[in-house]
Scaffold this active site. Structure first.
Site, PDB file in Angstrom:
ATOM      1  N   ASP A 249       7.637  -4.652  10.756  1.00 33.84           N
ATOM      2  CA  ASP A 249       7.749  -3.158  10.222  1.00 33.84           C
ATOM      3  C   ASP A 249       8.750  -3.339   9.219  1.00 33.84           C
ATOM      4  O   ASP A 249       8.686  -2.268   8.361  1.00 33.84           O
ATOM      5  CB  ASP A 249       7.995  -2.298  11.671  1.00 33.84           C
ATOM      6  CG  ASP A 249       9.983  -2.602  11.884  1.00 33.84           C
ATOM      7  OD1 ASP A 249      10.748  -3.720  11.319  1.00 33.84           O
ATOM      8  OD2 ASP A 249      10.376  -2.240  12.431  1.00 33.84           O
ATOM      9  N   SER A 250       9.351  -3.739   8.891  1.00 35.46           N
ATOM     10  CA  SER A 250      10.051  -4.169   7.250  1.00 35.46           C
ATOM     11  C   SER A 250       9.103  -3.614   6.283  1.00 35.46           C
ATOM     12  O   SER A 250       9.104  -3.522   5.085  1.00 35.46           O
ATOM     13  CB  SER A 250      10.874  -5.639   6.819  1.00 35.46           C
ATOM     14  OG  SER A 250       9.899  -6.403   6.903  1.00 35.46           O
TER      15      SER A 250
ATOM     16  N   ASP B  20       5.130  -7.269  14.832  1.00 37.91           N
ATOM     17  CA  ASP B  20       6.311  -6.152  15.560  1.00 37.91           C
ATOM     18  C   ASP B  20       6.453  -4.954  15.762  1.00 37.91           C
ATOM     19  O   ASP B  20       4.895  -4.706  15.449  1.00 37.91           O
ATOM     20  CB  ASP B  20       7.243  -5.382  14.528  1.00 37.91           C
ATOM     21  CG  ASP B  20       9.081  -5.460  14.275  1.00 37.91           C
ATOM     22  OD1 ASP B  20       8.872  -6.064  15.118  1.00 37.91           O
ATOM     23  OD2 ASP B  20       9.508  -5.910  13.265  1.00 37.91           O
TER      24      ASP B  20
ATOM     25  N   LYS C  24       7.129  -8.118  19.182  1.00 32.20           N
ATOM     26  CA  LYS C  24       8.805  -8.187  18.884  1.00 32.20           C
ATOM     27  C   LYS C  24       9.198  -6.690  19.265  1.00 32.20           C
ATOM     28  O   LYS C  24       8.565  -6.117  18.559  1.00 32.20           O
ATOM     29  CB  LYS C  24       9.184  -9.337  17.676  1.00 32.20           C
ATOM     30  CG  LYS C  24      10.462  -8.646  17.458  1.00 32.20           C
ATOM     31  CD  LYS C  24      11.678  -9.020  15.989  1.00 32.20           C
ATOM     32  CE  LYS C  24      11.395  -8.840  15.043  1.00 32.20           C
ATOM     33  NZ  LYS C  24      12.067  -7.495  14.892  1.00 32.20           N
TER      34      LYS C  24
ATOM     35  N   GLU D 187      13.320  -4.135  19.303  1.00 33.71           N
ATOM     36  CA  GLU D 187      14.456  -4.079  18.811  1.00 33.71           C
ATOM     37  C   GLU D 187      15.601  -3.827  20.241  1.00 33.71           C
ATOM     38  O   GLU D 187      14.627  -2.984  20.709  1.00 33.71           O
ATOM     39  CB  GLU D 187      15.237  -3.301  17.687  1.00 33.71           C
ATOM     40  CG  GLU D 187      14.453  -3.718  16.362  1.00 33.71           C
ATOM     41  CD  GLU D 187      14.484  -2.843  15.373  1.00 33.71           C
ATOM     42  OE1 GLU D 187      15.462  -2.120  15.414  1.00 33.71           O
ATOM     43  OE2 GLU D 187      13.676  -3.441  14.487  1.00 33.71           O
TER      44      GLU D 187
ATOM     45  N   GLU E  69      20.391 -10.208  14.144  1.00 34.70           N
ATOM     46  CA  GLU E  69      21.573  -9.994  12.957  1.00 34.70           C
ATOM     47  C   GLU E  69      22.026  -9.315  12.608  1.00 34.70           C
ATOM     48  O   GLU E  69      22.931  -8.892  13.099  1.00 34.70           O
ATOM     49  CB  GLU E  69      19.750  -8.902  12.456  1.00 34.70           C
ATOM     50  CG  GLU E  69      19.970  -8.654  11.042  1.00 34.70           C
ATOM     51  CD  GLU E  69      18.395  -7.744  10.191  1.00 34.70           C
ATOM     52  OE1 GLU E  69      17.386  -7.623  10.690  1.00 34.70           O
ATOM     53  OE2 GLU E  69      18.330  -6.858   9.867  1.00 34.70           O
TER      54      GLU E  69
HETATM   55  O1  KIV Z   1      10.550  -6.236  10.011  1.00 35.28           O
HETATM   56  C1  KIV Z   1      11.470  -7.592   9.929  1.00 35.28           C
HETATM   57  O2  KIV Z   1      11.384  -7.982   9.072  1.00 35.28           O
HETATM   58  C2  KIV Z   1      12.208  -8.101  10.856  1.00 35.28           C
HETATM   59  C3  KIV Z   1      13.514  -9.346   9.781  1.00 35.28           C
HETATM   60  C4  KIV Z   1      14.043  -8.861   9.283  1.00 35.28           C
HETATM   61  C5  KIV Z   1      13.462 -10.150  11.283  1.00 35.28           C
HETATM   62  O3  KIV Z   1      12.626  -7.025  12.051  1.00 35.28           O
END
Ligand code: KIV
Length: 284
Positions: free
Chosen positions: A47-48, A86, A116, A118, A185
């Site tokens: 989600d970056s 994500d 994934k 968090e 992280e």
């Molecule tokens: O969203 C993302 O790119 C991430 C990485 C920083 C691991 O969660």
């Protein structure tokens, strides 16, 4: 390009064999292809993308629709690596049922291999339910960007003994809940080592030092395509932004000065057709 698809079992086996896992992010087809060609074990559609592709302030505004759109594109280019999608903020936080539904959407509509999310101890029941539904889950602990505000900003985590112990507990809770690996992280290197020793699933670090089971970086950071801010843990392997910028500036000058397109980039008309056309235009 890889000829064999990396599986969740391959990722778990890497830790047993002491083989370092290499993971990067991708958000579209060309970067998916390049990550594949470079032989990545894992590609994360993170989600970056909110920051490095959509130009948003953070990851909070990223939606399920954004994620599905980008995962689909990456999957087209990424045939070898395990592709992880994500789960965006609030897609798994409200209820376990909604978390399963949204994890299922990333798999069915994005066609990725795993998801994934968090969070540590508090999200263990959610992880367990998604895994029970048949979806492989990667955890993400330490600095969790979606809730960075609640952590006091983008700061190193686990710097005192109590906070460090909580991160080890997070890793163990996620492992018991059934994750196949965990992103860790922005923690001190020594804590990275302790978490890695405490967990039997692979710990993939980003700013967690060298003593983890693998590394992940945001690709736009490592190739120097996004330079709004560069975290301390990023190594820039190249600076691609100035190269693209210079090409765009040269193109602009060429168009303005009519040095592009030249004969090499223009199409010819057969002489006979040209003569006929001239006559037709003249007679009309
Ligand atoms: O969203 C993302 O790119 C991430 C990485 C920083 C691991 O969660």
């Amino acid at each position: 390009m890889s000829d064999k698809k990396v599986t969740v079992l391959d990722v778990q086996q890497a830790k047993k064999e002491g083989r370092k896992l290499v993971m990067c992010t991708a958000y579209d087809y060309p970067f998916g292809l390049m990550a594949d060609e470079a032989g990545m074990d894992i590609v994360l559609v993170g989600d970056s993308l909110g920051m490095v592709v959509l130009g948003l302030e953070g990851t909070v505004e990223v939606t399920m629709e954004h994620m599905i759109h980008h995962i689909k594109a990456v999957v087209q280019g990424c045939k070898g690596p395990l592709v992880i999608g994500d789960l965006p903020f609030m897609s798994y936080n409200i209820s376990i049922q909604e978390a399963i539904r949204n994890a299922g959407r990333l798999m069915k509509e994005g066609v990725c291999d795993a998801v994934k999310l968090e969070g540590g101890v508090d999200f263990a029941p959610t992880v367990e339910a998604i895994v029970k539904a048949g979806i492989p889950v990667q955890g993400h602990i330490g600095l969790t960007p979606q809730t960075a505000g609640a952590l006091g900003g983008f700061k190193t985590q686990g710097r005192d003994a109590m906070a460090a112990k909580r991160i080890i507990d997070d890793a163990k809770a996620l492992e018991h809940a059934g994750v196949f690996s965990i992103i860790l992280e922005a923690v001190p290197g020594l804590l990275g080592k302790l978490v890695t020793e405490a967990a039997s699933v692979p710990i993939i670090g980003i700013g967690a030092g060298p003593h983890v089971d693998g590394q992940v970086l945001v690709t736009h950071d490592l190739v120097g395509l996004f330079d709004k801010f560069i975290p301390k843990f990023v190594k820039q392997y190249t600076q691609i932004r100035p190269i693209i910028l210079e090409a765009l500036q040269r193109y602009k000058t060429d168009v303005q000065e009519v040095t592009f397109p030249g004969p090499k980039h223009s199409f010819n008309m057969p002489k006979k057709a040209l003569t006929q056309l001239r006559k037709m235009v003249h007679d009309s």
